[in-house]
Motif scaffolding. Structure first.
Motif: not given
Length: 176
Positions: A45-47, A54, A57, A86-87, A123, A128, A159
């Motif tokens: 996951v990218i936050t 970004g 995680s 948002r992710c 998330v 998520f 993001l």
């Protein structure tokens, strides 16, 4: 169920092309190639990060269900605006299942020639969920919903909650 078989180097390269640098906590994560990521298992996951990049995680898939039962793995996006949480959920394929009884037929959907794509997600509390919408023409014969696959040009805006929300819509015909 979805999959991600891309190495960290390929992910970093793709995000660099978009001028969206990636960071992670600690040393470089060991991203194993996975043909099947199922609910409750960790996914990449990218936050959003304060510097405009970004944060990568690995988090468990599925929000706890307040009513008990199965975790909330898909969340309808129809007509909703999402500000916080948002992710991007990275995948290089996802599966839809058809049939009334087990064993069901399992159909893999990919986007060629891209090495991977990003599903719009949320998330919350270190977990998520995937956002869904009505199905596009490629998915409609298999399922009544579709994960929201964001265009690469919309990843940065998704993001950044200060940016307007990109469209959350089905993929056009021939995408999958």
């Amino acid at each position: 169920e979805y999959r991600l078989r891309q190495p960290l180097s390929k992910i970093v390269e793709e995000f660099s092309r978009l001028q969206l640098p990636l960071e992670w906590a600690g040393g470089a994560p060991n991203l194993e190639s996975r043909d099947s990521i199922r609910p409750s298992e960790p996914g990449v996951v990218i936050t959003g990060h304060d510097d405009g990049g970004g944060l990568l995680s690995q988090l468990p898939w599925g929000f706890p269900n307040a009513r008990g039962g199965r975790p909330i793995i898909n969340f309808p996006s129809d007509g909703r605006k999402f500000g916080a949480g948002r992710c991007l959920v990275l995948a290089d394929g996802f599966y839809e299942f058809t049939g009334e009884k087990a064993p069901k037929s399992k159909w893999l959907f990919t986007i060629e020639p891209r090495p991977f794509f990003a599903i719009a997600g949320l998330v919350r509390d270190g977990r998520f969920t995937l956002l869904t919408t009505e199905p596009g023409p490629d998915i409609a014969p298999y399922h009544d919903r579709q994960v929201v696959i964001l265009k690469r040009s919309d990843w940065k805006a998704w993001l950044d909650p200060a940016q307007p929300q990109p469209p959350l819509e089905p993929c056009p015909a021939g995408t999958l």
